[in-house]
Design a protein around this motif. Structure first.
Motif, PDB file in Angstrom:
ATOM      1  N   UNK A   1      61.797  20.821  82.467  1.00 28.32           N
ATOM      2  CA  UNK A   1      62.703  21.964  82.662  1.00 28.32           C
ATOM      3  C   UNK A   1      64.119  21.474  82.961  1.00 28.32           C
ATOM      4  N   UNK A   2      64.234  20.423  83.764  1.00 26.47           N
ATOM      5  CA  UNK A   2      65.557  19.839  84.040  1.00 26.47           C
ATOM      6  C   UNK A   2      66.206  19.383  82.736  1.00 26.47           C
ATOM      7  N   UNK A   3      65.430  18.695  81.905  1.00 22.64           N
ATOM      8  CA  UNK A   3      65.957  18.230  80.620  1.00 22.64           C
ATOM      9  C   UNK A   3      66.367  19.406  79.744  1.00 22.64           C
ATOM     10  N   UNK A   4      65.562  20.459  79.733  1.00 23.05           N
ATOM     11  CA  UNK A   4      65.892  21.625  78.908  1.00 23.05           C
ATOM     12  C   UNK A   4      67.189  22.273  79.368  1.00 23.05           C
ATOM     13  N   UNK A   5      67.375  22.437  80.680  1.00 25.47           N
ATOM     14  CA  UNK A   5      68.630  22.982  81.193  1.00 25.47           C
ATOM     15  C   UNK A   5      69.806  22.092  80.785  1.00 25.47           C
ATOM     16  N   UNK A   6      69.618  20.787  80.877  1.00 25.07           N
ATOM     17  CA  UNK A   6      70.686  19.852  80.517  1.00 25.07           C
ATOM     18  C   UNK A   6      71.022  19.958  79.033  1.00 25.07           C
ATOM     19  N   UNK A   7      70.000  20.034  78.197  1.00 22.75           N
ATOM     20  CA  UNK A   7      70.217  20.169  76.753  1.00 22.75           C
ATOM     21  C   UNK A   7      70.989  21.459  76.465  1.00 22.75           C
ATOM     22  N   UNK A   8      70.564  22.553  77.085  1.00 21.10           N
ATOM     23  CA  UNK A   8      71.242  23.837  76.878  1.00 21.10           C
ATOM     24  C   UNK A   8      72.705  23.769  77.310  1.00 21.10           C
ATOM     25  N   UNK A   9      72.959  23.159  78.456  1.00 17.29           N
ATOM     26  CA  UNK A   9      74.330  23.063  78.955  1.00 17.29           C
ATOM     27  C   UNK A   9      75.217  22.211  78.069  1.00 17.29           C
ATOM     28  N   UNK A  10      74.730  21.039  77.690  1.00 15.80           N
ATOM     29  CA  UNK A  10      75.515  20.150  76.835  1.00 15.80           C
ATOM     30  C   UNK A  10      75.734  20.758  75.453  1.00 15.80           C
ATOM     31  N   UNK A  11      74.716  21.432  74.931  1.00 18.43           N
ATOM     32  CA  UNK A  11      74.848  22.074  73.617  1.00 18.43           C
ATOM     33  C   UNK A  11      75.897  23.183  73.683  1.00 18.43           C
ATOM     34  N   UNK A  12      75.875  23.963  74.747  1.00 16.25           N
ATOM     35  CA  UNK A  12      76.899  24.998  74.937  1.00 16.25           C
ATOM     36  C   UNK A  12      78.297  24.366  74.943  1.00 16.25           C
ATOM     37  N   UNK A  13      78.419  23.234  75.618  1.00 15.84           N
ATOM     38  CA  UNK A  13      79.728  22.589  75.698  1.00 15.84           C
ATOM     39  C   UNK A  13      80.253  22.190  74.322  1.00 15.84           C
ATOM     40  N   UNK A  14      79.415  21.515  73.513  1.00 11.85           N
ATOM     41  CA  UNK A  14      79.949  21.012  72.242  1.00 11.85           C
ATOM     42  C   UNK A  14      79.942  22.031  71.112  1.00 11.85           C
ATOM     43  N   UNK A  15      79.187  23.132  71.258  1.00 10.58           N
ATOM     44  CA  UNK A  15      79.169  24.122  70.177  1.00 10.58           C
ATOM     45  C   UNK A  15      80.054  25.335  70.455  1.00 10.58           C
ATOM     46  N   UNK A  16      80.271  25.659  71.726  1.00 12.08           N
ATOM     47  CA  UNK A  16      81.015  26.879  72.044  1.00 12.08           C
ATOM     48  C   UNK A  16      82.224  26.636  72.939  1.00 12.08           C
ATOM     49  N   UNK A  17      81.980  26.060  74.123  1.00 17.40           N
ATOM     50  CA  UNK A  17      83.044  25.957  75.113  1.00 17.40           C
ATOM     51  C   UNK A  17      84.199  25.078  74.629  1.00 17.40           C
ATOM     52  N   UNK A  18      83.925  23.823  74.344  1.00 20.33           N
ATOM     53  CA  UNK A  18      85.009  22.922  73.959  1.00 20.33           C
ATOM     54  C   UNK A  18      85.667  23.290  72.631  1.00 20.33           C
ATOM     55  N   UNK A  19      84.930  23.740  71.624  1.00 20.85           N
ATOM     56  CA  UNK A  19      85.630  24.163  70.410  1.00 20.85           C
ATOM     57  C   UNK A  19      86.629  25.309  70.661  1.00 20.85           C
TER      58      UNK A  19
END
Length: 157
Positions: free
Chosen positions: A73-91
């Motif tokens: 679950x920790x890994x899944x939260x981390x994956x979701x957060x990092x994916x959000x960063x590179x696909x939505x937030x930072x762009x």
């Protein structure tokens, strides 16, 4: 995590973010004070940063309850957060910096996008490896259970 529409959860998330930011900001301020030769002020910032981290941990305990936080679950939260960063937030941030003509921020964000993607991929690889390892262990355990059941059945017969 609980209902993300809950005002309480949103407030805890904001408090967690604020305390986390204060922790890093105060460490940065300590670094700046130390560069300026002000060791005493640097230590005050570092001591306060440590307290801010403990505050953030307190909020994290409420957001991510121990009984629900498996390594997967920790890994899944981390994956979701990092994916959000590179696909939505930072762009989005990159686009806005480009409109403003801030090339230094665009370059920094480009690095952050690449690093966030690497982090997500790394977490995903760990999660995939763990899933394979647990699947293999489950097969071994199933064989052991069948063996023990056969032994038990033979004794009972």
């Amino acid at each position: 995590m609980q209902n993300t529409q809950s005002p309480t959860i949103r407030n805890l998330e904001a408090a967690f973010a604020g305390e986390s930011m204060a922790h890093i900001k105060y460490l940065w301020f300590a670094r700046q004070c130390r560069k300026a030769g002000d060791e005493a002020t640097a230590r005050v910032f570092e001591d306060t940063a440590a307290q801010e981290m403990l505050h953030a941990f307190g909020h994290a305990e409420l957001l991510f309850a121990d009984e629900t936080m498996t390594p997967a679950r920790c890994l899944q939260y981390a994956i979701e957060g990092e994916t959000h960063e590179y696909t939505e937030m930072y762009p989005t941030f990159r686009h806005e910096a480009m409109i403003e003509g801030n090339s230094a921020v665009v370059a920094d964000i480009d690095e952050q996008i690449a690093e966030s993607k690497e982090h997500a991929e790394r977490f995903k690889a760990v999660l995939d490896k763990a899933a394979k390892r647990f699947a293999a262990l489950a097969k071994v355990e199933e064989r052991h259970a069948k063996h023990y059941q056969a032994q038990k059945d033979a004794i009972a017969a």
